[in-house]
Design a protein around this motif. Structure first.
Motif, PDB file in Angstrom:
ATOM      1  N   ASN A  75       0.934  -1.021   0.032  1.00  0.00           N
ATOM      2  CA  ASN A  75      -0.042  -0.251   0.179  1.00  0.00           C
ATOM      3  C   ASN A  75       0.736   1.482  -0.270  1.00  0.00           C
ATOM      4  OD1 ASN A  75      -2.789  -1.622   0.197  1.00  0.00           O
ATOM      5  ND2 ASN A  75      -2.132  -1.336   1.931  1.00  0.00           N
ATOM      6  N   THR A  76       1.753   1.350   0.760  1.00  0.00           N
ATOM      7  CA  THR A  76       2.854   2.306   0.860  1.00  0.00           C
ATOM      8  C   THR A  76       3.447   2.753  -0.906  1.00  0.00           C
ATOM      9  OG1 THR A  76       3.570   1.908   2.833  1.00  0.00           O
ATOM     10  CG2 THR A  76       5.003   3.407   1.829  1.00  0.00           C
ATOM     11  N   ASP A 120       0.694   3.587  -3.145  1.00  0.00           N
ATOM     12  CA  ASP A 120       0.365   5.375  -2.657  1.00  0.00           C
ATOM     13  C   ASP A 120       1.636   6.153  -3.269  1.00  0.00           C
ATOM     14  OD1 ASP A 120      -1.758   4.935  -1.523  1.00  0.00           O
ATOM     15  OD2 ASP A 120      -0.230   4.698   0.628  1.00  0.00           O
ATOM     16  N   GLN A 121       2.936   5.943  -3.168  1.00  0.00           N
ATOM     17  CA  GLN A 121       4.114   6.644  -3.907  1.00  0.00           C
ATOM     18  C   GLN A 121       4.219   7.075  -5.172  1.00  0.00           C
ATOM     19  OE1 GLN A 121       7.573   5.401  -1.453  1.00  0.00           O
ATOM     20  NE2 GLN A 121       6.588   6.223   0.421  1.00  0.00           N
TER      21      GLN A 121
END
Length: 416
Positions: free
Chosen positions: A168-169, A172-173
């Motif tokens: 997820n990180t 998102d980036q």
């Protein structure tokens, strides 16, 4: 002269007269005088199983401790062994021997209850009920299997949660479209790209594409000084013996083409020794900590070979360093990159794949993955059979070549 003492037999003792030996589960007691001990016994004197139950309580200013000789928290050694304590009277020098019991003192925190299980819990699954039975009545083997399964389950759940958070990180980036494009590019290059040397495709010079420092660090290159000087001092007879018996023709070719003197000669001799170690490592199934000692391999180079080109496996009760098939591809790629630096960004793939003991197709696949330009040497007349063959060469030319992924399709055999 040391005084002697005698042992006195005491009268028959009851369970209430037994001495108590305590141990604390959370550490050692510094000031035992500040603890107030109390012993409690079961009031059910008629029940033979309960009349011997004892509870020892130790209270201090900060915390209370409780130990039992029954239940899950009790020490099983009380049922297997008998313990005795000797009390020495220093005036009469007579020692009285008393029976003893062991208690494991555990801290009791206010607000927490020991029994959290609900006997009327109807939400337990069949698997949970079986596990409860194993905990209570199972054998030691079943209990070990249950503990191992629960540990694996906890580790798997924690791993899935960590992977999900990391995914997820990253999404998102970078964004989903950019990630899909990167995955497509990586899959087109294949798994072999994971075992190639660090590559700088945007370099201005061919020497900087596969940097020499990424293949051999300055400290590692400095450690090869003594071994390189020995390689440079080999005679023509020793080189011929190396070519015939040890399967290191590409190393011999590097040594024969060395300059007469200067830094270039020193660099080639050190790299020739390192490549010879890689060729020897390629033909090993598993290696130990003594690898390369006969050749005078420095300790820093030995650690690099174990760390970079082997995989640790657990076999026969010990950890072994194995050279897997993927590591053999990695060794071939690093040998090829070093040979490019040694011969003006050109390497003989035919000699290299013969010394490595891999097929020519696999060697060409490694060269294509590195973006090298492939060509054939013209056939020459020579007495040596190896030189009369058509040798394939790989050269590093900017920009790097991007080869299309070739998927081989096997022809189906016709049914007779």
């Amino acid at each position: 002269m040391a005084a002697c003492c005698s042992v006195v037999c005491c009268a028959e003792e009851t369970d209430s007269d037994k001495a108590a030996i305590v141990q604390f589960s959370n550490g050692c007691v510094r000031n035992a005088d500040r603890l107030d001990f109390s012993m409690y016994k079961s009031t059910d004197e008629k029940n033979p199983r309960r009349k011997n139950r004892r509870m020892l309580v130790a209270e201090s200013d900060r915390l209370s401790y409780v130990g039992n000789n029954f239940g899950a928290a009790s020490l099983k050694c009380n049922n297997l062994c008998k313990y005795y304590v000797g009390v020495l009277n220093k005036q009469t020098m007579q020692m009285e021997v008393h029976s003893a019991q062991l208690f494991n003192m555990q801290p009791v925190i206010p607000g927490e209850t020991a029994d959290t299980a609900n006997p009327q819990d109807t939400t337990q699954t069949y698997r949970d009920k079986v596990d409860s039975l194993i905990e209570a009545f199972g054998t030691n083997k079943q209990k070990r299997a249950l503990s191992s399964r629960r540990l694996n389950q906890v580790g798997s759940d924690a791993l899935h949660e960590a992977v999900a958070r990391a995914a997820n990180t990253v999404i998102d980036q970078k964004g989903l479209e950019a990630l899909q494009q990167e995955v497509a590019e990586t899959s087109s290059q294949g798994d072999m790209a994971l075992h190639l040397p660090p590559c700088n495709a945007d370099a201005d010079k061919p020497e900087d594409v596969y940097s020499f420092d990424s293949l051999l660090s300055p400290a590692e290159f400095e450690a090869l000084e003594e071994a390189g000087s020995k390689m440079a001092a080999l005679t023509s007879e020793e080189l011929q013996k190396m070519r015939d018996g040890e399967g290191r023709s590409c190393v011999v070719r590097l040594l024969e083409r060395m300059p007469a003197e200067g830094e270039a000669r020193d660099k080639k001799s050190r790299c020739a020794f390192y490549i010879s170690l890689l060729l020897k490592l390629q033909r090993q199934r598993s290696i130990n900590l003594k690898f390369g000692q006969e050749e005078g391999c420095p300790r820093i180079i030995q650690n690099k070979l174990l760390r970079t080109f082997t995989a640790e496996t657990f076999k026969d009760g010990r950890v072994q360093n194995m050279v897997s098939s993927s590591m053999r591809v990695k060794i071939a790629a690093y040998c090829l990159a070093l040979m490019l630096h040694m011969d003006h960004m050109t390497a003989d793939l035919t000699l290299l794949h013969r010394d490595l003991g891999i097929t020519e197709a696999k060697m060409i696949e490694v060269a294509k993955s590195m973006g090298l330009t492939l060509n054939k040497q013209p056939r020459v007349k020579a007495e040596d059979a190896a030189l009369r063959d058509d040798h394939r060469e790989a050269s590093l030319v900017l920009p790097l070549v991007k080869y299309d992924q070739f998927m081989e399709r096997r022809k189906r055999k016709k049914m007779l």
